[in-house]
Scaffold this motif. Structure first.
Motif, short mmCIF file in Angstrom:
data_model
loop_
_atom_site.label_atom_id
_atom_site.label_comp_id
_atom_site.label_asym_id
_atom_site.label_seq_id
_atom_site.Cartn_x
_atom_site.Cartn_y
_atom_site.Cartn_z
N UNK A 91 0.24 -1.05 0.30
CA UNK A 91 0.48 0.25 -0.13
C UNK A 91 0.95 1.88 -0.09
N UNK A 92 0.09 2.35 -0.41
CA UNK A 92 0.93 3.20 -0.37
C UNK A 92 0.19 4.71 -0.96
N UNK A 93 0.45 6.17 -0.69
CA UNK A 93 -0.03 6.67 -0.07
C UNK A 93 -0.71 7.87 -1.17
N UNK A 94 -0.91 7.82 -2.67
CA UNK A 94 -0.84 8.06 -3.60
C UNK A 94 -0.51 6.70 -4.87
N UNK A 95 -0.74 7.54 -6.35
CA UNK A 95 -0.73 6.62 -7.52
C UNK A 95 0.89 6.84 -8.18
N UNK A 96 1.19 8.22 -7.58
CA UNK A 96 2.53 8.57 -7.81
C UNK A 96 3.74 7.46 -7.31
N UNK A 97 3.99 6.99 -5.71
CA UNK A 97 4.35 6.84 -4.79
C UNK A 97 4.51 4.86 -5.59
N UNK A 98 3.33 4.26 -5.19
CA UNK A 98 2.85 3.50 -6.50
C UNK A 98 3.75 3.03 -7.24
N UNK A 99 3.37 4.15 -8.15
CA UNK A 99 4.68 3.58 -9.51
C UNK A 99 6.42 4.21 -9.87
N UNK A 100 6.33 4.85 -8.43
CA UNK A 100 7.41 5.37 -8.08
C UNK A 100 8.36 3.66 -7.70
N UNK A 101 7.65 3.01 -6.97
CA UNK A 101 8.11 1.75 -6.45
C UNK A 101 8.20 0.86 -7.04
N UNK A 102 6.76 0.85 -8.35
CA UNK A 102 6.99 -0.16 -9.48
C UNK A 102 7.88 0.43 -10.60
N UNK A 103 8.68 0.99 -10.28
CA UNK A 103 9.80 1.17 -11.71
C UNK A 103 11.06 0.27 -11.07
N UNK A 104 11.32 1.23 -9.83
CA UNK A 104 11.85 0.75 -9.15
C UNK A 104 12.41 -1.04 -9.38
N UNK A 105 10.84 -1.57 -9.02
CA UNK A 105 10.63 -3.13 -9.14
C UNK A 105 10.66 -3.84 -10.30
N UNK A 106 10.38 -3.08 -11.20
CA UNK A 106 11.41 -3.38 -13.10
C UNK A 106 12.64 -3.40 -12.67
N UNK A 107 13.36 -2.87 -12.49
CA UNK A 107 14.74 -1.91 -12.83
C UNK A 107 15.36 -3.54 -11.71
N UNK A 108 15.03 -3.14 -10.77
CA UNK A 108 15.84 -4.80 -10.25
C UNK A 108 15.33 -5.86 -11.02
N UNK A 109 14.30 -6.57 -11.34
CA UNK A 109 13.80 -6.88 -12.31
C UNK A 109 13.86 -7.89 -13.60
N UNK A 110 14.59 -6.54 -14.48
CA UNK A 110 15.08 -6.42 -15.22
C UNK A 110 16.59 -7.25 -14.81
N UNK A 111 17.25 -6.66 -14.24
CA UNK A 111 18.35 -6.16 -13.93
C UNK A 111 18.88 -7.99 -13.40
N UNK A 112 17.73 -8.54 -13.18
CA UNK A 112 17.96 -9.69 -12.49
C UNK A 112 17.53 -11.03 -13.58
N UNK A 113 16.31 -10.10 -14.68
CA UNK A 113 16.41 -11.35 -15.80
C UNK A 113 15.48 -11.73 -14.93
#
Length: 114
Positions: A50-72
């Protein structure tokens, strides 16, 4: 294996049933990941955030996407305003593999650092 030890590892390609974790390993590794649960089919682990708003949710998901791509190794993602859900499974194994837990641990470390 601790959460920090898991988070320091890197995913490697895993194909075939020989890479499936047994029940004891899944139970031990899942105990290191706060809030993560095994899916009903037993082939994935998941957690909702859970996050305070959409902006924070998407910031988290962008960081997750970076990790996921780095780890394939990429999660299934469901997201909306102020919330998201991540699920990891190793399709090429047909079960849970160490890669699922490594990525979940990296995400937990990300949350702890914010």
């Amino acid at each position: 294996m601790t959460l920090q030890e898991l988070a320091r590892q890197h995913c490697v390609p895993r194909k075939g049933a020989e890479h499936a974790l047994d029940e004891a390993a899944v139970t031990q590794l899942l105990a290191q990941l706060p809030g993560w649960q095994r899916e009903a089919d037993g082939k994935a682990i998941a957690k909702s955030y859970r996050f305070a708003d959409f902006h924070r949710t998407m910031g988290f998901l962008n960081a997750v996407a970076f990790i996921a791509n780095q780890q394939d190794h990429h999660p299934d993602i469901a997201a909306g305003y102020g919330h998201c859900r991540l699920a990891f499974s190793t399709h090429d194994v047909g079960a849970l593999s160490l890669n699922d837990f490594i990525c979940a641990a990296k995400i937990e470390r990300l949350i702890a650092e914010r």
